[in-house]
Write a protein that holds these residues in place. Sequence first.
Motif, short mmCIF file in Angstrom:
data_model
loop_
_atom_site.label_atom_id
_atom_site.label_comp_id
_atom_site.label_asym_id
_atom_site.label_seq_id
_atom_site.Cartn_x
_atom_site.Cartn_y
_atom_site.Cartn_z
N GLU A 120 11.49 6.44 9.12
CA GLU A 120 12.02 7.06 7.90
C GLU A 120 12.42 8.51 8.18
N ILE A 121 11.58 9.22 8.91
CA ILE A 121 11.85 10.63 9.22
C ILE A 121 13.12 10.76 10.05
N LEU A 122 13.30 9.84 11.01
CA LEU A 122 14.48 9.88 11.87
C LEU A 122 15.72 9.34 11.18
N GLY A 123 15.55 8.67 10.04
CA GLY A 123 16.69 8.09 9.33
C GLY A 123 17.22 6.83 9.96
N ILE A 124 16.35 6.07 10.63
CA ILE A 124 16.77 4.83 11.29
C ILE A 124 16.31 3.63 10.45
N PRO A 125 17.22 2.86 9.88
CA PRO A 125 16.82 1.68 9.10
C PRO A 125 16.06 0.69 9.98
N TYR A 126 15.09 0.01 9.38
CA TYR A 126 14.23 -0.90 10.14
C TYR A 126 14.00 -2.18 9.35
N THR A 127 13.62 -3.23 10.07
CA THR A 127 13.36 -4.52 9.44
C THR A 127 11.94 -4.57 8.89
N GLY A 128 11.72 -5.52 8.00
CA GLY A 128 10.38 -5.76 7.49
C GLY A 128 10.00 -4.86 6.33
N CYS A 129 8.68 -4.72 6.14
CA CYS A 129 8.15 -3.99 5.00
C CYS A 129 8.31 -2.49 5.15
N GLY A 130 8.24 -1.79 4.01
CA GLY A 130 8.21 -0.35 4.01
C GLY A 130 6.84 0.18 4.37
N VAL A 131 6.70 1.49 4.32
CA VAL A 131 5.47 2.16 4.75
C VAL A 131 4.25 1.66 3.97
N THR A 132 4.33 1.66 2.65
CA THR A 132 3.16 1.32 1.83
C THR A 132 2.76 -0.13 1.99
N ALA A 133 3.72 -1.04 1.90
CA ALA A 133 3.39 -2.46 2.02
C ALA A 133 2.82 -2.79 3.38
N ALA A 134 3.37 -2.19 4.44
CA ALA A 134 2.85 -2.43 5.78
C ALA A 134 1.42 -1.92 5.92
N ALA A 135 1.16 -0.73 5.38
CA ALA A 135 -0.18 -0.15 5.48
C ALA A 135 -1.20 -0.99 4.73
N VAL A 136 -0.86 -1.44 3.54
CA VAL A 136 -1.79 -2.24 2.74
C VAL A 136 -2.05 -3.59 3.41
N ALA A 137 -1.00 -4.24 3.88
CA ALA A 137 -1.15 -5.56 4.49
C ALA A 137 -1.98 -5.51 5.77
N SER A 138 -1.95 -4.39 6.49
CA SER A 138 -2.70 -4.28 7.74
C SER A 138 -4.17 -3.94 7.51
N HIS A 139 -4.54 -3.57 6.29
CA HIS A 139 -5.91 -3.18 5.95
C HIS A 139 -6.49 -4.28 5.05
N ARG A 140 -7.35 -5.11 5.58
CA ARG A 140 -7.77 -6.32 4.87
C ARG A 140 -8.54 -6.01 3.59
N ILE A 141 -9.23 -4.88 3.52
CA ILE A 141 -9.92 -4.52 2.28
C ILE A 141 -8.91 -4.14 1.21
N LYS A 142 -7.93 -3.33 1.57
CA LYS A 142 -6.89 -2.94 0.60
C LYS A 142 -6.09 -4.16 0.16
N THR A 143 -5.85 -5.06 1.09
CA THR A 143 -5.14 -6.29 0.72
C THR A 143 -5.90 -7.05 -0.36
#
Length: 331
Positions: free
Chosen positions: A79-102
């Motif tokens: 996001e900082i570099l301005g390069i579009p990327y595939t998949g989830c955004g920052v928040t969704a990726a962070a939540v999905a990777s943390h099983r308690i938050k999920t």
Amino acid sequence: MQGKQRIGIFLSGRPGQRELGLRQGEAISAALARLGHEGVPVFLDQELDLSVRQARISSAFLALQGRLGDDGCLQGFLEILGIPYTGCGVTAAAVASHRIKTKEVLRLHNLPTAAGYVFDGNSGENIVDTHGQFGFPVALRPVHGRLPFAENVAFDELELETALDEVVRVDDLALVERHLVGRTLEVGVLDGEPLGALELVRSGLAEGPAGVGLTGASVPCRLPAERLRSVLRLATQAYEALGCTGAALVHIQVSERGNEILREVDAMPVMTQASPLPRLAKLAGIGFAELVGRLLRGAALRAQGTRENRRQHQVSFGGPERRTGPLVTAH
């Protein structure tokens, strides 16, 4: 996407993950070549900033597992570099990777999860004392990261201690949950639509502690049509609750009595032709190159917030915003 583009394929180069990263890189690069583009491998390491700037890529195809890859950190960096990327955004990726938050998010949406607790492997306490009268069987997984097999299931106190030893090799925090005896399913979801389900095959004595782990092997799920629809609907609800975009693999346990429990949402599934998500896509009539194209078409800077911003980035890198169809015709 107009003309030939340089697409950065982001892969893990860490010990224990590099081999899988190379396999994913080869498969995705071949698919991009079929779509008329150039895939540039970018390995996640301490020189990532320099590597990305030197690669001169137009967008990023993320194919990473583990910390700093699927947990939102890389997404924020792009996001900082301005390069579009595939998949989830920052928040969704962070939540999905943390099983308690999920679990917390799923429960807020009234979606079924297993009862459980978190045990700190560095607390100096004995897990058997903490477990008390919670009962068995239970499944143990790290709060962050992945085991080499799907999960550890313990049926008594001795197996509980052995399972914990396996988990703390990955993460200090262990998630201990009531295990629903029945089938463990992997449901693929692409752009908000379910692809189908596979059933994980239980091992004999080879993989988990006390021989109760799950292998990576899976077979097409055979459930009655109504039950399958229920499972697919539940997976889609979990995908939407976490704010996922692109592809995800939702793990669900089902019992013969009709109970269904959400285990986790993998927001960055492995991308080789033999891995579960591409297999499910193929069963749904979507070839590997087409799957890669659809994911690439959704590349965007999602932290910018507005739907209009996301649409503009999708137009720049993938043509008009739409839900179906390949990026470009494979040849």
